[in-house]
Enzyme design. Structure first.
Site, PDB file in Angstrom:
ATOM      1  N   GLU A 205       5.388  -2.449 -28.978  1.00 43.81           N
ATOM      2  CA  GLU A 205       5.938  -1.165 -29.443  1.00 43.81           C
ATOM      3  C   GLU A 205       7.183  -1.366 -30.298  1.00 43.81           C
ATOM      4  O   GLU A 205       7.945  -0.423 -30.531  1.00 43.81           O
ATOM      5  CB  GLU A 205       6.255  -0.256 -28.253  1.00 43.81           C
ATOM      6  CG  GLU A 205       5.001   0.184 -27.514  1.00 43.81           C
ATOM      7  CD  GLU A 205       5.249   1.328 -26.544  1.00 43.81           C
ATOM      8  OE1 GLU A 205       6.339   1.924 -26.558  1.00 43.81           O
ATOM      9  OE2 GLU A 205       4.329   1.624 -25.766  1.00 43.81           O
ATOM     10  N   LYS A 335       0.881  12.610 -22.887  1.00 46.09           N
ATOM     11  CA  LYS A 335       0.153  11.781 -23.843  1.00 46.09           C
ATOM     12  C   LYS A 335      -1.226  12.417 -24.008  1.00 46.09           C
ATOM     13  O   LYS A 335      -2.042  12.359 -23.084  1.00 46.09           O
ATOM     14  CB  LYS A 335      -0.050  10.384 -23.269  1.00 46.09           C
ATOM     15  CG  LYS A 335       1.212   9.552 -23.067  1.00 46.09           C
ATOM     16  CD  LYS A 335       0.845   8.340 -22.210  1.00 46.09           C
ATOM     17  CE  LYS A 335       1.851   7.235 -22.269  1.00 46.09           C
ATOM     18  NZ  LYS A 335       1.565   6.186 -21.247  1.00 46.09           N
TER      19      LYS A 335
HETATM   20  P1  PGA Z   1       0.675   2.355 -22.813  1.00 44.03           P
HETATM   21  O1  PGA Z   1       2.162   2.413 -22.288  1.00 44.03           O
HETATM   22  O2  PGA Z   1       0.544   3.195 -24.007  1.00 44.03           O
HETATM   23  O3  PGA Z   1       0.451   0.882 -23.088  1.00 44.03           O
HETATM   24  O4  PGA Z   1      -0.220   2.793 -21.684  1.00 44.03           O
HETATM   25  C1  PGA Z   1       3.051   3.424 -22.599  1.00 44.03           C
HETATM   26  C2  PGA Z   1       3.751   3.918 -21.344  1.00 44.03           C
HETATM   27  O5  PGA Z   1       3.492   3.415 -20.240  1.00 44.03           O
HETATM   28  O6  PGA Z   1       4.557   4.847 -21.422  1.00 44.03           O
HETATM   29 ZN    ZN Z   2       4.819   4.790 -19.013  1.00 43.20          ZN
END
Ligand code: PGA
Ligand code: ZN
Length: 429
Positions: A205, A335
């Site tokens: 990231e 998300k």
């Molecule tokens: P991931 O992690 O997109 O790899 O699942 C992001 C998070 O845990 O916030």
């Molecule tokens: Zn997370």
């Protein structure tokens, strides 16, 4: 303007890890096109919508041919004639097509890309940027960013156990200033680490890929970076523990330090870190199935810091509702691909807001240049945005989109800053 859906088409594109992902185009009778892209996680909750992959030897098993086929052959034909402005009806149809609890038949990736493409086509038809289309007449504030400085866990070869070491610039007066504070801290952290031979590169990231001896070393270095950058007190630490990655059946094992804890011991360790370092937010402090641990941590710390459920809530309104009753956290990570449609994500968001929780709209570790997530955070007036670090263009595209919205838009009424924290915490500040 005829906003009926006329054509839906799925394609393969590539994500920030160089893996295939799915892009969907929704074309309306008025000629407007909406394009949605599915992101993808590396530390996924077990209750998340399924990221459908082909498996087999090609593309490392990550192929999306099956998901693309599902869009072109099943999802597309079922949406023809629906009005793109009726997002709830479109998403309802998507859920009818795949009624499994984790969208395992058609794939959460196929569904979220379609759902987002529909939303964008509708916003385009209204002649509005997405954030403005979502906000309607409501006044909105720019979100407080959470920006990753070191990557860990599944994003950095498990070089440290804790997944994200982030900063929250609560002392900033604007989104622009917030980013500039984070940029200073990111730069100073990189210099300090390079000087000490602790910098390996950049993680998934965009945060520095660290080479620390312990998780606490990372906390020490981050605190030092904040202070050396001159932002002590203006920027606080947020941790995404992503504890499901190293905790199972009430046992927590830090691989880097070869130390193991039970839930109580692990929570005591977290509380000690909170005493010692300027930590203001902790995400997924315990594993996704450790209900007792979530409740105990929130009872102990819920008036002092933000406690975010990510894998624990999976952007699911029902789980958010239960966690409100249980006092299991005081903030929700949102998300869209975790639940599979935009309407379901919004339902989880509204549920969290109704309890005066913090709401953090979040990207995934596997992303594209798509900036829709920034528009969702602003248009919903969510208060907080988390899209990774301050490097790699799939991250910077999203921060820069925020800057464009902040500087161009009359409808923005300032910066959420510390007011975006859960109500209980605002009292403490
Ligand atoms: P991931 O992690 O997109 O790899 O699942 C992001 C998070 O845990 O916030
Ligand atoms: Zn997370």
């Amino acid at each position: 303007m005829n906003t009926e859906i006329k054509r839906v088409a799925g394609f393969r594109i590539w994500d920030s890890r160089g893996r295939p992902t799915i892009e969907v185009e929704v074309i309306l009778a008025n000629g407007k096109i909406g394009r949605g892209v599915a992101p993808s996680g590396a530390s996924r909750g077990s209750r998340e919508a399924v990221d459908l992959r082909d498996g087999g030897p090609r593309d490392g098993g990550f192929g999306v041919e099956c998901a693309v086929r599902n869009v072109n052959e099943i999802i597309g034909p079922a949406l023809l004639g629906l009005d793109a402005r009726e997002q709830v009806a479109v998403d309802h149809r998507l859920c009818e097509l795949d009624p499994t609890p984790t969208k395992a038949t058609l794939g959460g990736n196929a569904l979220i890309a379609t759902s987002l493409a529909t939303l964008l086509a509708a916003a385009g038809s209204a002649g509005l940027p997405l954030w403005r289309y979502l906000a309607g007449a409501q006044a909105v504030r720019m979100p407080l960013p959470q920006i990753q400085i070191f990557g860990g866990g599944a994003h950095a070869g498990r070089r440290v156990d804790v997944q994200d070491f982030l900063v929250m610039p609560i002392g900033a007066e604007s989104f622009d200033e917030a980013l500039s504070i984070c940029a200073d801290i990111y730069r100073v952290a990189g210099e300090l680490m390079a000087h000490r031979g602790r910098r390996f590169g950049v993680a998934d990231e965009g945060g520095w890929w660290p080479a620390f001896d312990s998780n606490e070393d990372a906390l020490k270095t981050l605190t030092e970076s904040i202070n050396v950058a001159g932002h002590g007190g203006r920027a606080m630490i947020a941790l995404d523990i992503a504890a499901s990655e190293f905790g199972r059946d009430g046992r927590y094992r830090l691989g880097l330090e070869a130390r193991e804890f039970d839930t109580e011991g692990w929570l005591a360790q977290l509380c000690e870190w909170i005493e010692r370092y300027p930590i203001l937010s902790v995400e997924d402090p315990v594993a996704e199935d450790d209900d007792h641990g979530m409740r105990a941590f929130t009872a102990a710390m819920g008036q002092r810091i933000q406690i975010i459920g990510d894998d624990y809530l999976v952007s699911n309104a029902h789980r958010v509702g239960q966690a409100i009753l249980d006092g299991a956290c005081n903030a929700a990570l949102l998300k869209p691909n975790q639940v599979g449609t935009i309407s379901e994500t919004f339902a989880a968001f509204e549920q969290a807001q109704s309890a005066n929780w913090g709401t953090v709209v979040s990207a995934r570790s596997g992303e594209s240049e798509d900036v829709v997530i920034t528009h969702l955070a602003i248009g919903w007036n969510a208060g907080q945005l988390k899209v990774g670090s301050f490097a790699r263009s799939e991250r910077m595209a999203k921060w820069n989109e925020g800057l464009r919205i902040e500087r161009q838009s009359a409808g923005i009424t300032g910066f959420a800053g510390r007011h975006a924290l859960p109500l209980a915490i605002n009292r403490w500040l």
